[in-house]
Design a protein around this motif. Sequence first.
Motif, PDB file in Angstrom:
ATOM      1  N   SER A   1       3.146  -3.751  -4.974  1.00 24.52           N
ATOM      2  CA  SER A   1       4.392  -3.478  -5.691  1.00 24.52           C
ATOM      3  C   SER A   1       5.602  -4.001  -4.947  1.00 24.52           C
ATOM      4  O   SER A   1       5.608  -4.097  -3.726  1.00 24.52           O
TER       5      SER A   1
ATOM      6  N   SER B   1       1.842  -2.378  -0.288  1.00 25.29           N
ATOM      7  CA  SER B   1       0.748  -1.570  -0.803  1.00 25.29           C
ATOM      8  C   SER B   1       0.061  -0.926   0.399  1.00 25.29           C
ATOM      9  O   SER B   1      -0.084  -1.584   1.429  1.00 25.29           O
TER      10      SER B   1
ATOM     11  N   PRO C   1       4.774  -2.165  -9.562  1.00 31.70           N
ATOM     12  CA  PRO C   1       3.619  -3.064  -9.400  1.00 31.70           C
ATOM     13  C   PRO C   1       3.910  -4.395 -10.088  1.00 31.70           C
ATOM     14  O   PRO C   1       4.415  -4.417 -11.214  1.00 31.70           O
TER      15      PRO C   1
ATOM     16  N   ALA D   1       2.589   3.617  -8.003  1.00 33.61           N
ATOM     17  CA  ALA D   1       3.769   3.409  -7.161  1.00 33.61           C
ATOM     18  C   ALA D   1       4.645   4.653  -7.130  1.00 33.61           C
ATOM     19  O   ALA D   1       5.831   4.580  -6.855  1.00 33.61           O
TER      20      ALA D   1
ATOM     21  N   GLN E   1      10.977  -7.830 -12.514  1.00 38.76           N
ATOM     22  CA  GLN E   1      10.044  -7.068 -13.341  1.00 38.76           C
ATOM     23  C   GLN E   1      10.477  -7.056 -14.798  1.00 38.76           C
ATOM     24  O   GLN E   1      10.507  -6.004 -15.427  1.00 38.76           O
TER      25      GLN E   1
END
Lengths: 447, 365
Positions: free
Chosen positions: A323, A111, A157, A147, A344
């Motif tokens: 992320s 980030s 993220p 992102a 994710q």
Amino acid sequence: MQIRQWQVLSILVLAALLLSACAPVAPSASDADSGAAEMPADEGPVTITWAMWGSPAEVATHQSVADAFMEERPEIQVEIAAEPWGDYFTKIRTLWASGDASVVPDVLFLSPIQSYASEGVLENLDPWIDKSGYNLDDYWPSLMEFATHEGSVYGFPRDIGLEVLYYNIDIFDEVGVPYPDESWTWNDLLAAAEQLTVVEDSGRVSRYALGMEGGKFMLWVMQNGGAPLDDMRNPSRCALAEPKVAEAMQFFKDMMDNNYAMPPANLNQAGGDAAVFQSGQVAMIIQNASRVSAFNAAGMNYDVAVVPIPDGGQRAAGAGGASWVMSALSDNKEEAWTFLQWLQSTDGGQRIYTASGEILPALQSTARSDAFLNSGQPPVNRQAFIIEGENAKIGRTGYFAEWSELNGSFISPGRDQIFTGEVSVEDGLAAICEQVDAFLAENGFPK
Amino acid sequence: MGVRQTPHPHGNHKVRAEGAADVAPYSGHTTFAHRAKPKLPLQAHMTAQTASVSQQTSVSRWRRYRPDQQWEAYLFLLPSFAGFLIFVAIPVIASLALSFFDWNLLSPPEFVGVKNYVQLLTSDRVFRKVLFNTFYFTVTIVPLQLAFGLLLAVALNRAVRGIEIYRLIYFMPVVTTIVAAALVFQWFFNRDFGILAAAIWELGAKTGLPIRPPDWLNDPDWAKPAVVVLTLWKNTGFTMVIYLAALQGVPRELYDAAKVDGASGWQSFRYVTFPMVSPTTFFLMVIQMIGAFQLFSEAFVMTRGGPAQATLTIVFYIYQMAFEFSRMGKGAAVAWVLFIFIFLFTFIQTRLQRRWVHYEAGGES
């Protein structure tokens, strides 16, 4: 004698130079060897390196995620490279600066994405998403923008760091103030704060109604329709010298002047919002989901609610979170993508992180699953996170490399000056904008 | 150190300086200590060398086996010399080169000439604030530290039972970890529940007067004095120890002579003690000024440079530039400007010292 001394000295210098030249090369050379040894042997499992920052407890959670993945996909080995927050970014940048693919992790926690994407060190994930049909619609609205760089996705993220209002039920009951709910406006907050604050005869404040980190002041500004810059990706001017910004700043400054809110610097010195909330020095804090596990471990009697908004204002919790990204230098992109995708997904990493109780997951399906909504742990009103999530806004921070300096050198110090009463709200905002505009011009914005 | 004055107080003093560097109070001095280290083997080597020269004629037979003792000396020197080269000399030169580039560590460095310096000296408003703060800390911390250090040293320079305990107490902060000390002081200064504030609140409540503690770390006007207080607490013990050593080298006869001449206590301090410790004062002044220019940890832990950059110092700004804003080139430029300042001020001090530092016992006082 004199000559001999010089000879000796020059040999010494040479020896030292050789030593210094050898030192950094040696480890990378051996790494490259081991990498080369593994590459042709296609049969064995592929190892990918996964880097992140974190406390030992957080790293343990990451390790359990890696273990769960390796159990499902034994052909991919995940090796964790964790660093403390303070060293992480410098270390990662230095690894990239070496340009040596074998030392740069394949999957990383980062980030802000834009600072890295603009330098070309991150893999553009668009082709991978297209090929695999990975579903971006499951993310909270506007979260993916966090992102995105120049229209392409460069990371996912992990969570959404949006704020809710935590309140101490015991203190509310003791004072007899109704619990905050969705109907609360700034006026309701002020009315409750007046009752919750305790000032001794001497003038010492033994309990503030609210504790909030100074950097979160932009929440009030955005709730009232303001923003720091005219465009958070490619700004041309500062947007803080506006009446609605001044109104929001005045609101928070009044809360501090009336002893309703603990001054942010004192909050930090006291150990942060979690410490003063747990000790009962404040009755409410405004913070993201990261505090939940600590408060549960301490056995606190608390709940959460949505953050009160001004009359006619909007919910504006911050959409954004560190992320997972893939290094453009990675030698194992297929495997890295497989891992990213699994990380994710509700059945994969998202569920494990959510169960650890420290995050509000980035995927709505995970947040609405039992793993989050019905975990059986406090806080009860987890719906507050969902409501804020649906209305979260991006744009509290800039999505360009110079933002950290712009904010750190001009906006934050200017905010301090206003909050400590060194300058009036209007003058302070005008002074910030003058400096921000000068900085933007000097750095060639708009680009 | 006995009552007799050594014939070369200056050389004597140098030795003290090196010993002192090992317990130097500021974080910046680790480099100083590091640089001082190679001198010790070198000095040892010098004596060895003179010894070998004198032996050459008498025991020439030994030459075959020990043609030149320098090799051994340099061999012993090698580890620390290599360390110095790798961790000090090369990075220092690299940082000078870097200051002419823009570099964020990710993309290749881009040569920008003197842009970083021009920007610093003309348009950088934060740098102006940072300079002001650093000078503020220097002109407050250095004189106060010298004054308190000398005062304590004079007070503790007597043969009383248990005097060592008192010296120990005053020296303890010097060996305390600065981060721990800064954290404690942060609570100490807190307006709502700090012990200092609590006493003042209590006083106000008892007397009914409108007395309120200052909001030390939240108010730009009070945050600087708070950092000064912490630094004084931390470093005065060091000053005291150096002064104590100097005081014990002042010949007793001078005080006796002053007494015979009818000097009062103040006069013998003013005209005997003060000139006699002036080389020490000079040494302390120089290293403390350098230390004050390099102030970082105190502000970093206690105030984070705030509020509103009120305690942001030059070294803190270097840190911010390089590691928070990823502007390595500009950070290096600030570091070199700091070096030039320290060099200039040290140079001026060495020039001015001729007017007030007395190296000879019984000089012009």
